[in-house]
Motif scaffolding. Structure first.
Motif, PDB file in Angstrom:
ATOM      1  N   PRO A 179      -0.527  -8.041 -19.556  1.00  0.00           N
ATOM      2  CA  PRO A 179      -0.570  -7.121 -18.415  1.00  0.00           C
ATOM      3  C   PRO A 179      -0.171  -7.858 -17.148  1.00  0.00           C
ATOM      4  O   PRO A 179      -0.509  -9.028 -16.975  1.00  0.00           O
ATOM      5  CB  PRO A 179      -2.049  -6.717 -18.360  1.00  0.00           C
ATOM      6  CG  PRO A 179      -2.778  -7.936 -18.854  1.00  0.00           C
ATOM      7  CD  PRO A 179      -1.870  -8.569 -19.891  1.00  0.00           C
ATOM      8  N   VAL A 180       0.546  -7.194 -16.265  1.00  0.00           N
ATOM      9  CA  VAL A 180       0.983  -7.813 -15.007  1.00  0.00           C
ATOM     10  C   VAL A 180       0.646  -6.870 -13.861  1.00  0.00           C
ATOM     11  O   VAL A 180       0.964  -5.674 -13.921  1.00  0.00           O
ATOM     12  CB  VAL A 180       2.502  -8.102 -15.013  1.00  0.00           C
ATOM     13  CG1 VAL A 180       2.938  -8.684 -13.668  1.00  0.00           C
ATOM     14  CG2 VAL A 180       2.866  -9.064 -16.146  1.00  0.00           C
ATOM     15  N   PRO A 217      -0.848   3.533 -14.514  1.00  0.00           N
ATOM     16  CA  PRO A 217      -2.121   3.222 -15.178  1.00  0.00           C
ATOM     17  C   PRO A 217      -2.458   4.181 -16.319  1.00  0.00           C
ATOM     18  O   PRO A 217      -2.991   3.752 -17.351  1.00  0.00           O
ATOM     19  CB  PRO A 217      -3.139   3.324 -14.040  1.00  0.00           C
ATOM     20  CG  PRO A 217      -2.360   2.976 -12.816  1.00  0.00           C
ATOM     21  CD  PRO A 217      -0.994   3.564 -13.040  1.00  0.00           C
ATOM     22  N   ALA A 218      -2.126   5.454 -16.163  1.00  0.00           N
ATOM     23  CA  ALA A 218      -2.458   6.433 -17.196  1.00  0.00           C
ATOM     24  C   ALA A 218      -1.715   6.162 -18.501  1.00  0.00           C
ATOM     25  O   ALA A 218      -2.211   6.492 -19.586  1.00  0.00           O
ATOM     26  CB  ALA A 218      -2.142   7.844 -16.696  1.00  0.00           C
ATOM     27  N   LEU A 232       1.724  -1.735 -12.151  1.00  0.00           N
ATOM     28  CA  LEU A 232       1.381  -2.439 -13.385  1.00  0.00           C
ATOM     29  C   LEU A 232       2.621  -2.530 -14.265  1.00  0.00           C
ATOM     30  O   LEU A 232       3.434  -1.604 -14.304  1.00  0.00           O
ATOM     31  CB  LEU A 232       0.272  -1.707 -14.144  1.00  0.00           C
ATOM     32  CG  LEU A 232      -1.101  -1.664 -13.493  1.00  0.00           C
ATOM     33  CD1 LEU A 232      -2.023  -0.725 -14.267  1.00  0.00           C
ATOM     34  CD2 LEU A 232      -1.722  -3.070 -13.427  1.00  0.00           C
ATOM     35  N   ARG A 233       2.725  -3.662 -14.986  1.00  0.00           N
ATOM     36  CA  ARG A 233       3.805  -3.818 -15.952  1.00  0.00           C
ATOM     37  C   ARG A 233       3.236  -4.327 -17.268  1.00  0.00           C
ATOM     38  O   ARG A 233       2.242  -5.059 -17.281  1.00  0.00           O
ATOM     39  CB  ARG A 233       4.860  -4.837 -15.460  1.00  0.00           C
ATOM     40  CG  ARG A 233       5.488  -4.504 -14.144  1.00  0.00           C
ATOM     41  CD  ARG A 233       6.739  -5.332 -13.882  1.00  0.00           C
ATOM     42  NE  ARG A 233       6.566  -6.759 -13.926  1.00  0.00           N
ATOM     43  CZ  ARG A 233       6.163  -7.517 -12.897  1.00  0.00           C
ATOM     44  NH1 ARG A 233       5.863  -6.938 -11.730  1.00  0.00           N
ATOM     45  NH2 ARG A 233       6.072  -8.826 -13.016  1.00  0.00           N
ATOM     46  N   VAL A 234       3.887  -3.950 -18.351  1.00  0.00           N
ATOM     47  CA  VAL A 234       3.681  -4.609 -19.634  1.00  0.00           C
ATOM     48  C   VAL A 234       4.792  -5.638 -19.770  1.00  0.00           C
ATOM     49  O   VAL A 234       5.977  -5.302 -19.685  1.00  0.00           O
ATOM     50  CB  VAL A 234       3.731  -3.607 -20.808  1.00  0.00           C
ATOM     51  CG1 VAL A 234       3.663  -4.346 -22.149  1.00  0.00           C
ATOM     52  CG2 VAL A 234       2.587  -2.602 -20.700  1.00  0.00           C
ATOM     53  N   GLU A 235       4.410  -6.908 -19.946  1.00  0.00           N
ATOM     54  CA  GLU A 235       5.380  -7.981 -20.150  1.00  0.00           C
ATOM     55  C   GLU A 235       5.393  -8.334 -21.631  1.00  0.00           C
ATOM     56  O   GLU A 235       4.432  -8.885 -22.159  1.00  0.00           O
ATOM     57  CB  GLU A 235       5.013  -9.210 -19.324  1.00  0.00           C
ATOM     58  CG  GLU A 235       6.023 -10.341 -19.487  1.00  0.00           C
ATOM     59  CD  GLU A 235       5.551 -11.647 -18.860  1.00  0.00           C
ATOM     60  OE1 GLU A 235       6.387 -12.538 -18.671  1.00  0.00           O
ATOM     61  OE2 GLU A 235       4.344 -11.779 -18.574  1.00  0.00           O
ATOM     62  N   ASN A 236       6.489  -8.006 -22.286  1.00  0.00           N
ATOM     63  CA  ASN A 236       6.661  -8.271 -23.714  1.00  0.00           C
ATOM     64  C   ASN A 236       7.269  -9.666 -23.866  1.00  0.00           C
ATOM     65  O   ASN A 236       8.391  -9.915 -23.433  1.00  0.00           O
ATOM     66  CB  ASN A 236       7.566  -7.193 -24.320  1.00  0.00           C
ATOM     67  CG  ASN A 236       7.847  -7.400 -25.790  1.00  0.00           C
ATOM     68  OD1 ASN A 236       8.906  -7.881 -26.156  1.00  0.00           O
ATOM     69  ND2 ASN A 236       6.911  -7.023 -26.652  1.00  0.00           N
ATOM     70  N   LEU A 291      -7.556   1.289  -9.359  1.00  0.00           N
ATOM     71  CA  LEU A 291      -7.350   2.234 -10.464  1.00  0.00           C
ATOM     72  C   LEU A 291      -8.097   3.543 -10.201  1.00  0.00           C
ATOM     73  O   LEU A 291      -7.547   4.636 -10.391  1.00  0.00           O
ATOM     74  CB  LEU A 291      -7.819   1.606 -11.777  1.00  0.00           C
ATOM     75  CG  LEU A 291      -6.953   0.452 -12.308  1.00  0.00           C
ATOM     76  CD1 LEU A 291      -7.690  -0.301 -13.408  1.00  0.00           C
ATOM     77  CD2 LEU A 291      -5.620   0.974 -12.822  1.00  0.00           C
ATOM     78  N   ALA A 292      -9.339   3.432  -9.753  1.00  0.00           N
ATOM     79  CA  ALA A 292     -10.149   4.641  -9.521  1.00  0.00           C
ATOM     80  C   ALA A 292      -9.574   5.486  -8.387  1.00  0.00           C
ATOM     81  O   ALA A 292      -9.632   6.727  -8.432  1.00  0.00           O
ATOM     82  CB  ALA A 292     -11.591   4.240  -9.201  1.00  0.00           C
TER      83      ALA A 292
END
Length: 505
Positions: free
Chosen positions: A320-321, A198-199, A331-335, A33-34
């Motif tokens: 979070p994935v 990420p942002a 990165l993914r958001v898994e709903n 991330l950094a």
């Protein structure tokens, strides 16, 4: 949990080594991330649907191995129990006629799977909980013959140390126990993935949490379990209780369940992965040989295998994935909020509503999570599960006075969230024809106050009123549901009741 896991026993050194590897993985994620190593924006979405197998009589069929052998496609795979399958749709770029393309792919895949299931006298039913499931169906001997499920069951049972208690008070009251996690298999869901930078991750996750209750209200499809009418969406309490590693004493101490809504808005994807390490002991302490920090030092991309595996055993409704595609991390958001079904058009309409409203809420100047207490969002989620389309929510008041107010789900969706979803789909570049067709399905559900759960309950009660025994009424409701599901018209158009006598059951 989709990765292959080899069953075995763990000793104390395995758990200590796994904890150390998890910490190194988390440090690796922090460095990624950094160093801004993640994929650029691609507007990619993905979809998974868990399915049931049932016979012509509406009863579950424990035949997924035979059906999968006949399907012979990597798009289909096993799920927890022998009456479950899962279909995975490859990622699509949000925009254009994406939802029409998605609907066509789903229709083709499900029709093919149903034909193949028919070769062993079974069929596909896309529903949140199969109404005809009995307690005897949900036992450890009916878990799929896959090592990872056996191992997961053994570890959760060992962590709990006693039988699982299912206690759900809804329209009727269900109270029973289970010796295994098999009741979790009753929950068949739709998982919507959204790849984000990420942002943007925190804003998208927070928006998904805020809107989860509205998703459930319009999409509820799981009113029955073990012959009892419970909540309009009974999956969440069932999932939480059937995977609960906490005996009553730990529950009383406030130890967090492994299936949960969360407890706060976040500022980074890192927050969620770090919480998972801080709050949850490992269930599957399986280590690989990769040192993630050495891989980073050499300019490579670590798989973070232990972090990914651990993350898969914490069942957040928005998870979070971390993944890697073409050598680049993302990165993914898994709903994970929605039940399966009722039809392809309903599933795609639910997806269009979600992707649209999340985009719009995530980009608001005064985001909803800055005006809505997290506890209220969690209470909204519970209210939606209990009451479905008739739920009432706490929501930020519009206008300059601020604060929150009480609003019924239909009014909130129709007056506030659907216009936001329309704007969000426009921002994704979705064609107006796609946008209007699928959001129109949500609007009609609101206008008629109908979703899958309300149709199931109304049809079941009509069968009871006609003098059919309870089990026969549930089986007939399931058979009628499957018939209308395959016809494909959206659930708000379905006629309530049974068109013929009930010959089976």
């Amino acid at each position: 949990m989709g990765e292959k896991v080899v069953a075995g026993r763990f000793d104390l050194s395995d758990r200590q080594r796994y904890r150390d590897k998890l910490r190194r993985c988390l440090t690796g994620l922090e460095r990624l991330l950094a160093e801004k190593r993640f994929d650029r924006p691609k507007n990619l979405m993905g979809l998974e649907i868990e399915l049931n197998l049932a016979g012509a009589d509406g009863m579950p069929k424990m035949l997924n191995a035979q059906v999968l052998e006949r399907i012979a496609s990597r798009d289909f795979q096993t799920e927890l129990a022998m009456f479950n399958l899962e279909v995975n749709i490859p990622p699509h770029r949000l925009g254009g006629r994406v939802f029409d393309r998605l609907a066509e792919e789903l229709r083709t895949s499900l029709a093919y799977a149903d034909r193949k299931a028919g070769e062993v006298d079974a069929g596909i039913v896309m529903i949140g909980i199969l109404p005809t499931l009995d307690r005897d169906d949900l036992v450890s001997s009916n878990l799929s013959d896959v090592d990872r499920y056996t191992l997961l069951n053994d570890q959760i049972v060992a962590a709990r140390g006693e039988e699982f208690t299912l206690d759900i008070a809804g329209v009727e009251h269900l109270s029973c126990t289970s010796k295994s996690i098999a009741p979790e298999a009753a929950c068949t869901s739709v998982q919507l993935h959204l790849q984000v930078t990420p942002a943007r991750f925190a804003d998208v996750w927070n928006a998904a949490q805020a809107v989860a209750a509205a998703q459930i209200a319009v999409g509820a499809n799981s009113p029955f379990l073990f012959g009892r009418e419970l909540w309009r969406e009974s999956r969440p309490p069932l999932f939480q209780q059937s995977t609960d590693t906490r005996p009553p004493e730990l529950q009383a101490q406030g130890v967090r369940p492994r299936t949960w809504f969360g407890e706060r808005w976040i500022t980074s994807a890192y927050d969620l992965f770090e919480e998972n390490l801080r709050y949850y002991p490992a269930l599957l302490p399986i280590c690989d040989d990769e040192d993630p920090l050495e891989v980073l030092d050499q300019g490579g991309v670590p798989s973070l295998a232990e972090l990914v595996l651990h993350n898969g055993t914490v069942y957040r409704w928005n998870r979070p994935v971390y993944g890697i595609a073409d050598g680049v991390p993302h990165l993914r958001v898994e709903n994970r909020v929605l039940p399966a079904g009722p039809t392809v058009i309903d599933v795609v309409a639910n997806a269009a509503f979600y992707y649209g409203v999340v985009r719009a809420l995530a980009e608001e100047a005064r985001p909803v999570w800055s005006r809505l207490p997290f506890e209220a969002a969690a209470a909204n989620f519970d209210a939606a599960c209990k009451d479905g389309i008739d739920a009432r929510f706490t929501w930020p008041r519009r206008g300059r006075y601020g604060g929150t107010t009480q609003v019924d789900a239909v009014s909130l969706v129709r007056d506030e969230l659907l216009p936001l979803a329309e704007a969000g789909l426009d921002a994704w570049g979705v064609e107006p024809a796609d946008r209007d067709l699928y959001l129109g399905v949500i609007e009609e559900r609101c206008r008629r106050r109908v979703n899958g759960a309300s149709w199931q309950a109304a049809t079941f009660h009509k069968a009871l009123d006609a003098g059919h025994p309870r089990d026969a009424a549930l089986a007939a409701t399931t058979r009628r549901y499957r018939e209308l599901m395959h016809k494909g018209e959206p659930v708000h158009t379905w006629p309530v009741g049974l068109p013929e006598e009930v010959p089976l059951g």
